[in-house]
Scaffold this motif. Sequence first.
Motif, PDB file in Angstrom:
ATOM      1  N   LEU A   3       0.813  -1.215   0.000  1.00 45.70           N
ATOM      2  CA  LEU A   3       0.000   0.000   0.000  1.00 45.70           C
ATOM      3  C   LEU A   3       0.851   1.271   0.000  1.00 45.70           C
ATOM      4  CD1 LEU A   3      -3.085  -0.768   2.269  1.00 45.70           C
ATOM      5  CD2 LEU A   3      -2.860  -0.866  -0.216  1.00 45.70           C
ATOM      6  N   GLU A   4       2.060   1.214   0.521  1.00 46.17           N
ATOM      7  CA  GLU A   4       2.935   2.378   0.439  1.00 46.17           C
ATOM      8  C   GLU A   4       3.226   2.722  -1.021  1.00 46.17           C
ATOM      9  OE1 GLU A   4       4.158   4.430   2.647  1.00 46.17           O
ATOM     10  OE2 GLU A   4       3.684   3.471   4.564  1.00 46.17           O
ATOM     11  N   THR A   5       3.458   1.681  -1.824  1.00 50.60           N
ATOM     12  CA  THR A   5       3.718   1.901  -3.244  1.00 50.60           C
ATOM     13  C   THR A   5       2.462   2.388  -3.946  1.00 50.60           C
ATOM     14  OG1 THR A   5       5.407   0.175  -3.221  1.00 50.60           O
ATOM     15  CG2 THR A   5       4.551   0.836  -5.370  1.00 50.60           C
ATOM     16  N   VAL A   6       1.323   1.806  -3.602  1.00 49.29           N
ATOM     17  CA  VAL A   6       0.060   2.247  -4.205  1.00 49.29           C
ATOM     18  C   VAL A   6      -0.199   3.711  -3.862  1.00 49.29           C
ATOM     19  CG1 VAL A   6      -2.442   1.905  -4.237  1.00 49.29           C
ATOM     20  CG2 VAL A   6      -0.915  -0.078  -4.201  1.00 49.29           C
ATOM     21  N   ALA A   7       0.089   4.095  -2.627  1.00 48.07           N
ATOM     22  CA  ALA A   7      -0.080   5.497  -2.238  1.00 48.07           C
ATOM     23  C   ALA A   7       0.785   6.412  -3.095  1.00 48.07           C
ATOM     24  CB  ALA A   7       0.268   5.672  -0.757  1.00 48.07           C
ATOM     25  N   GLY A  32       2.068  10.656  -6.523  1.00 46.09           N
ATOM     26  CA  GLY A  32       3.262  10.987  -7.292  1.00 46.09           C
ATOM     27  C   GLY A  32       3.015  11.919  -8.468  1.00 46.09           C
ATOM     28  N   PRO A  33       2.042  11.614  -9.335  1.00 47.88           N
ATOM     29  CA  PRO A  33       1.820  12.502 -10.480  1.00 47.88           C
ATOM     30  C   PRO A  33       1.459  13.933 -10.087  1.00 47.88           C
ATOM     31  CG  PRO A  33       0.733  10.392 -10.811  1.00 47.88           C
ATOM     32  CD  PRO A  33       1.203  10.411  -9.395  1.00 47.88           C
ATOM     33  N   MET A  34       0.660  14.087  -9.037  1.00 43.28           N
ATOM     34  CA  MET A  34       0.273  15.433  -8.611  1.00 43.28           C
ATOM     35  C   MET A  34       1.459  16.183  -8.035  1.00 43.28           C
ATOM     36  SD  MET A  34      -2.469  17.374  -8.566  1.00 43.28           S
ATOM     37  CE  MET A  34      -3.941  16.342  -8.446  1.00 43.28           C
ATOM     38  N   LEU A  58       7.973  19.538  -9.171  1.00 43.87           N
ATOM     39  CA  LEU A  58       9.134  19.284 -10.036  1.00 43.87           C
ATOM     40  C   LEU A  58       8.990  19.894 -11.423  1.00 43.87           C
ATOM     41  CD1 LEU A  58       9.801  15.526  -9.142  1.00 43.87           C
ATOM     42  CD2 LEU A  58      10.844  17.580  -8.155  1.00 43.87           C
ATOM     43  N   HIS A  59       7.758  20.004 -11.894  1.00 42.09           N
ATOM     44  CA  HIS A  59       7.517  20.522 -13.246  1.00 42.09           C
ATOM     45  C   HIS A  59       6.521  21.668 -13.161  1.00 42.09           C
ATOM     46  CE1 HIS A  59       9.620  16.948 -14.605  1.00 42.09           C
ATOM     47  NE2 HIS A  59       8.759  16.193 -13.953  1.00 42.09           N
ATOM     48  N   GLU A  60       6.964  22.794 -12.620  1.00 47.52           N
ATOM     49  CA  GLU A  60       6.045  23.887 -12.339  1.00 47.52           C
ATOM     50  C   GLU A  60       5.524  24.567 -13.601  1.00 47.52           C
ATOM     51  OE1 GLU A  60       7.284  26.579  -9.328  1.00 47.52           O
ATOM     52  OE2 GLU A  60       7.631  25.011  -7.851  1.00 47.52           O
ATOM     53  N   HIS A  61       6.071  24.212 -14.768  1.00 47.70           N
ATOM     54  CA  HIS A  61       5.538  24.759 -16.015  1.00 47.70           C
ATOM     55  C   HIS A  61       4.278  24.022 -16.454  1.00 47.70           C
ATOM     56  CE1 HIS A  61       8.050  21.337 -17.154  1.00 47.70           C
ATOM     57  NE2 HIS A  61       7.330  21.243 -18.259  1.00 47.70           N
ATOM     58  N   LYS A  62       4.062  22.825 -15.881  1.00 51.29           N
ATOM     59  CA  LYS A  62       2.889  22.041 -16.265  1.00 51.29           C
ATOM     60  C   LYS A  62       1.667  22.535 -15.513  1.00 51.29           C
ATOM     61  CE  LYS A  62       5.142  17.755 -17.671  1.00 51.29           C
ATOM     62  NZ  LYS A  62       5.175  16.275 -17.524  1.00 51.29           N
ATOM     63  N   GLU A  63       0.530  22.446 -16.186  1.00 49.99           N
ATOM     64  CA  GLU A  63      -0.703  22.939 -15.585  1.00 49.99           C
ATOM     65  C   GLU A  63      -1.221  21.978 -14.517  1.00 49.99           C
ATOM     66  OE1 GLU A  63      -3.557  23.712 -18.608  1.00 49.99           O
ATOM     67  OE2 GLU A  63      -2.458  25.411 -19.437  1.00 49.99           O
TER      68      GLU A  63
END
Length: 220
Positions: free
Chosen positions: A172-176, A181-183, A189-194
Amino acid sequence: MTRAAQDPEATADRAGPGPATAGRRGRPRSAEADSAIIEAVLRLLEDGVSIGELSMERIAREAGVGKATVYRRWPGKSALMLDVMRSLDAQSPRLPGDSVRDDLVCLLEFLRRRGLAKRNSALLRTLVSHVQAQPELWAEYHDTVVRARHEALLGVLRRGVANGEIRADRDLETVADLFVGPMLARAMLHEHKELPEGLAEDIVDMVLEGVRPGPRAAAG
């Protein structure tokens, strides 16, 4: 205005213990003084004073309290900055509890909005950078704020396993990490992305599709 009028704790010292504190060692912290000190820091930073230029003495003057009042609460400026950052940190949302999906969306939407707030707030970025640069402070922030949010997420995932919405054979740690992670990558990390509306729902639906139990093999 005299200092005693400005500083509620100075007045308390002069007046002696009241009914609520008589017979006790020390006295309770003044919430009014706490708020005045934190608001003073925010005003100074908003006025363009850098964290490096701040001193506990200057903060005390701006807050209208004695220097000792500040030092009774925080041993130094960095510890104070940690509490100032916490004051800007929105409270974690109350989860609806109706469905695992809705609760996951609620948690990720909180992260999306916090990411937007950080992008739009130079003050918050400054405070976060200051705290992150000091491992002990960052570890304390993680233990007192980040960990609580992570445990809330794990609680939702455990509920998903219990009711059959999430596979029981996955860590479940990996599932979390798959959910947040994407958000976090977009926000930090990618502040240019919306960070558009609907992103939380998209992430939750994609990950849930991958971690749902598959159809059982036909018996026999």
